[in-house]
Design a protein around this motif. Structure first.
Motif, mmCIF file in Angstrom:
data_model
loop_
_atom_site.group_PDB
_atom_site.id
_atom_site.type_symbol
_atom_site.label_atom_id
_atom_site.label_comp_id
_atom_site.label_asym_id
_atom_site.label_seq_id
_atom_site.Cartn_x
_atom_site.Cartn_y
_atom_site.Cartn_z
ATOM 1 N N GLY A 84 -3.556 4.345 -2.304
ATOM 2 C CA GLY A 84 -3.341 3.382 -3.378
ATOM 3 C C GLY A 84 -2.725 2.101 -2.859
ATOM 4 O O GLY A 84 -2.155 2.055 -1.765
ATOM 5 N N VAL A 85 -2.844 1.049 -3.652
ATOM 6 C CA VAL A 85 -2.249 -0.239 -3.314
ATOM 7 C C VAL A 85 -2.001 -0.997 -4.613
ATOM 8 O O VAL A 85 -2.767 -0.852 -5.577
ATOM 9 C CB VAL A 85 -3.149 -1.054 -2.359
ATOM 10 C CG1 VAL A 85 -4.511 -1.341 -2.974
ATOM 11 C CG2 VAL A 85 -2.470 -2.352 -1.929
ATOM 12 N N GLY A 86 -0.911 -1.772 -4.676
ATOM 13 C CA GLY A 86 -0.616 -2.497 -5.908
ATOM 14 C C GLY A 86 0.447 -3.557 -5.717
ATOM 15 O O GLY A 86 0.954 -3.770 -4.613
ATOM 16 N N PHE A 87 0.791 -4.219 -6.802
ATOM 17 C CA PHE A 87 1.863 -5.207 -6.784
ATOM 18 C C PHE A 87 2.392 -5.370 -8.201
ATOM 19 O O PHE A 87 1.786 -4.923 -9.178
ATOM 20 C CB PHE A 87 1.374 -6.554 -6.236
ATOM 21 C CG PHE A 87 0.879 -7.497 -7.300
ATOM 22 C CD1 PHE A 87 1.721 -8.448 -7.859
ATOM 23 C CD2 PHE A 87 -0.426 -7.415 -7.765
ATOM 24 C CE1 PHE A 87 1.269 -9.295 -8.851
ATOM 25 C CE2 PHE A 87 -0.877 -8.263 -8.756
ATOM 26 C CZ PHE A 87 -0.026 -9.208 -9.307
ATOM 27 N N ALA A 88 3.542 -6.055 -8.322
ATOM 28 C CA ALA A 88 4.111 -6.340 -9.635
ATOM 29 C C ALA A 88 4.848 -7.667 -9.603
ATOM 30 O O ALA A 88 5.299 -8.126 -8.545
ATOM 31 C CB ALA A 88 5.066 -5.226 -10.057
ATOM 32 N N LEU A 89 4.947 -8.284 -10.781
ATOM 33 C CA LEU A 89 5.727 -9.515 -10.924
ATOM 34 C C LEU A 89 6.443 -9.484 -12.263
ATOM 35 O O LEU A 89 5.992 -8.851 -13.211
ATOM 36 C CB LEU A 89 4.829 -10.756 -10.818
ATOM 37 C CG LEU A 89 3.733 -10.972 -11.878
ATOM 38 C CD1 LEU A 89 4.274 -11.741 -13.087
ATOM 39 C CD2 LEU A 89 2.563 -11.738 -11.288
ATOM 40 N N ARG A 130 0.846 -1.199 0.000
ATOM 41 C CA ARG A 130 0.000 0.000 0.000
ATOM 42 C C ARG A 130 0.881 1.248 0.000
ATOM 43 O O ARG A 130 1.946 1.260 0.596
ATOM 44 C CB ARG A 130 -0.922 -0.026 1.228
ATOM 45 C CG ARG A 130 -1.800 1.213 1.374
ATOM 46 C CD ARG A 130 -2.932 1.008 2.346
ATOM 47 N NE ARG A 130 -3.998 0.198 1.739
ATOM 48 C CZ ARG A 130 -4.911 0.664 0.885
ATOM 49 N NH1 ARG A 130 -4.885 1.943 0.516
ATOM 50 N NH2 ARG A 130 -5.838 -0.124 0.402
ATOM 51 N N TYR A 131 0.402 2.300 -0.690
ATOM 52 C CA TYR A 131 1.166 3.548 -0.786
ATOM 53 C C TYR A 131 0.200 4.736 -0.716
ATOM 54 O O TYR A 131 -0.101 5.383 -1.697
ATOM 55 C CB TYR A 131 1.996 3.594 -2.077
ATOM 56 C CG TYR A 131 1.269 3.152 -3.327
ATOM 57 C CD1 TYR A 131 0.465 4.036 -4.042
ATOM 58 C CD2 TYR A 131 1.383 1.852 -3.793
ATOM 59 C CE1 TYR A 131 -0.202 3.636 -5.185
ATOM 60 C CE2 TYR A 131 0.726 1.438 -4.941
ATOM 61 C CZ TYR A 131 -0.058 2.337 -5.636
ATOM 62 O OH TYR A 131 -0.717 1.933 -6.760
ATOM 63 N N ASN A 132 -0.243 5.064 0.476
ATOM 64 C CA ASN A 132 -1.284 6.086 0.639
ATOM 65 C C ASN A 132 -0.803 7.500 0.380
ATOM 66 O O ASN A 132 -1.629 8.412 0.211
ATOM 67 C CB ASN A 132 -1.875 6.000 2.051
ATOM 68 C CG ASN A 132 -2.788 4.791 2.205
ATOM 69 O OD1 ASN A 132 -3.145 4.137 1.227
ATOM 70 N ND2 ASN A 132 -3.154 4.482 3.436
ATOM 71 N N ASN A 133 0.516 7.742 0.342
ATOM 72 C CA ASN A 133 1.016 9.097 0.170
ATOM 73 C C ASN A 133 1.662 9.339 -1.201
ATOM 74 O O ASN A 133 2.116 10.445 -1.480
ATOM 75 C CB ASN A 133 2.054 9.417 1.268
ATOM 76 C CG ASN A 133 1.483 9.225 2.663
ATOM 77 O OD1 ASN A 133 0.348 9.617 2.929
ATOM 78 N ND2 ASN A 133 2.262 8.621 3.549
ATOM 79 N N LEU A 134 1.700 8.311 -2.039
ATOM 80 C CA LEU A 134 2.443 8.434 -3.302
ATOM 81 C C LEU A 134 1.779 9.409 -4.271
ATOM 82 O O LEU A 134 2.450 10.223 -4.903
ATOM 83 C CB LEU A 134 2.592 7.057 -3.955
ATOM 84 C CG LEU A 134 3.352 7.023 -5.281
ATOM 85 C CD1 LEU A 134 4.745 7.611 -5.128
ATOM 86 C CD2 LEU A 134 3.432 5.592 -5.815
ATOM 87 N N VAL A 135 0.465 9.338 -4.424
ATOM 88 C CA VAL A 135 -0.225 10.202 -5.385
ATOM 89 C C VAL A 135 -0.005 11.675 -5.041
ATOM 90 O O VAL A 135 0.315 12.495 -5.908
ATOM 91 C CB VAL A 135 -1.738 9.875 -5.430
ATOM 92 C CG1 VAL A 135 -2.468 10.841 -6.366
ATOM 93 C CG2 VAL A 135 -1.958 8.432 -5.891
ATOM 94 N N SER A 136 -0.135 12.008 -3.770
ATOM 95 C CA SER A 136 0.056 13.410 -3.367
ATOM 96 C C SER A 136 1.512 13.841 -3.502
ATOM 97 O O SER A 136 1.793 15.003 -3.821
ATOM 98 C CB SER A 136 -0.422 13.615 -1.924
ATOM 99 O OG SER A 136 0.276 12.769 -1.030
ATOM 100 N N SER A 137 2.457 12.916 -3.297
ATOM 101 C CA SER A 137 3.876 13.278 -3.402
ATOM 102 C C SER A 137 4.276 13.590 -4.836
ATOM 103 O O SER A 137 5.248 14.315 -5.076
ATOM 104 C CB SER A 137 4.755 12.144 -2.859
ATOM 105 O OG SER A 137 4.789 11.041 -3.747
#
Length: 424
Positions: free
Chosen positions: A302-307, A287-294
């Motif tokens: 927001g929340v996500g993952f990658a492979l 989870r990345y709750n501050n990324l959009v505002s930064s």
């Protein structure tokens, strides 16, 4: 001879078939989860990754492909997918949609200048999801479930999730202070990277590969002991939802992830792959709750993952899991001479446009060689076209499995194939 750049690879043959199979499966899976596809540029302003991925991450400090374009702009080949999707979310004002949360998925090449090794390249393909607009821990659990179900569909065994919480801003600050106090007396015993991280972002020390086995790391304070009540509740709810989906997980305080933007839930998904080594992690996120505002957008969680697909294919190969589908063609058309080429190409085009796979002879082979070619292609049916067939429109169709031959009027060929071949 000009060769491919170090850390890259060509896709062809069976490997290409595996790539296409995985791409198709991911698209179908995302439709089931109701996620929409997004694609962002391969290169973006360098500032995006410095602000998004983080100035102290290894990706930004050591691994990015940076260049100055002809307009004197600092550009970077994307090293990961999240920052670009966040930029797109902001620039295209997806936060203003009536339909919330915004659930997206992406797939494409990424670039990192690192030491190539098995399953790890400088150009690699990454699949990921990013969800914006909700702090609900239920969404954390859903995002975690996607790679788990994907790996299970592929036949990988003993899928396990390692989860941890980095807490909210208050919890993280309390933890940062505790790490500073703990590591301060041991600075001279840590690697040079960790010494730099101590001053910039002490949390990143815990992600060090050089000092991973150092007893100093083993005895470091645990983030989970510094979570406030809000963060504890969020983490407990994520675990509850994972249990409801029967997804196995382990709370692992060592999971901090290598990117600076994570808050609350972070996770890694691994599979038990025999002979794959000690590092079985096949996908990760959080989870990345501050990324959009930064990055300049509105305050949006927001929340996500990658492979990475290359590492996944390596794991499947180690497990001897065959994902190449039956790609035998439906029909092979054999012209008896060049006189029948016009008739044959019309026939081939008709067969293809009615949903069947079809090929023909382009090398002016003799009949015996064409039969061998049809076997190599795994053709289910062979159609032989000679002077009689072109004059009467009655085709000789041979079933390669039963060796039966049929005389079929050209106008009835599609119905004949429909009755004997399953196709989309």
């Amino acid at each position: 001879m000009i060769q491919k750049p170090k850390g890259t690879y060509d896709v062809y043959g069976d490997y290409g078939k595996k790539i296409l199979y995985l791409e198709d499966l991911l698209q179908v899976l995302m439709e089931k989860y109701n996620y929409e596809f997004v694609r962002t540029p391969i290169f973006e302003a360098s500032e995006l990754f410095h602000r998004g991925v983080g100035e102290t991450s290894d990706i930004v400090t050591k691994e990015t492909y940076d260049f100055i374009d002809r307009g004197e702009r600092n550009m970077t080949l994307r090293p990961e997918g999240t920052a670009g999707v966040v930029r797109s979310f902001i620039e295209n004002k997806m936060y203003g949609r009536a339909e919330q949360p915004v659930k997206t998925w992406y797939y494409g090449p990424m670039y990192r200048y690192e030491r190539p090794q098995s399953g790890r390249f400088r150009e690699f393909y990454q699949f990921g999801v990013e969800v914006f607009g909700t702090e609900n821990p239920l969404m954390d659990a859903e995002v975690i479930s996607i790679p788990v179900r994907f790996y299970q569909l592929l036949g990988l065994k003993n899928i396990k999730v390692n989860i941890n919480s980095l807490g909210d801003s208050e919890s993280r600050e309390n933890y940062r202070k505790a790490l500073v106090e703990y590591f301060k007396p041991y600075l001279n015993e840590l690697c040079e990277d960790c010494k730099n991280r101590f001053y910039k972002n002490p949390l990143r020390i815990l992600d060090c590969k050089v000092d991973a086995k150092n007893p100093i790391m083993e005895n470091a304070p645990k983030m989970i002991d510094y979570l406030n009540d809000v963060s504890k509740k969020h983490f407990e709810d994520v675990q509850s939802y994972l249990k409801a989906m029967n997804i196995e997980f382990v709370v692992n305080p060592k999971i901090v992830r290598g990117l600076d933007y994570y808050t609350h839930t972070v996770f890694e998904v691994e599979a038990s792959v025999e002979g794959f080594g000690s590092q079985n992690v096949l996908g990760a996120g959080g989870r990345y709750n501050n990324l959009v505002s930064s990055i300049g957008g509105p305050d949006t969680p927001g929340v996500g993952f990658a492979l990475g697909l290359e590492r996944l294919i390596t794991a499947l190969d180690f497990e001897k899991i065959n994902i190449i589908e039956d790609n035998h063609i439906d029909v092979y058309v054999i012209p008896m001479s060049e006189q029948e080429n016009n008739y044959c190409i019309n026939l081939v085009d008709t067969i293809r446009m009615n949903g069947f796979s079809c090929d023909t002879d382009y090398l002016t082979r003799n009949l015996k060689s064409n039969f061998k070619q049809s076997e190599r292609l795994g053709a289910k049916f062979i159609i032989i076209v000679g002077e009689v067939e072109t004059n009467t429109n009655v085709l000789t169709v041979k079933d390669n499995s039963t060796k039966e031959e049929f005389k079929i009027d050209k106008g009835e060929l599609v119905d004949f194939l429909d009755s004997r071949i399953e196709h989309e």
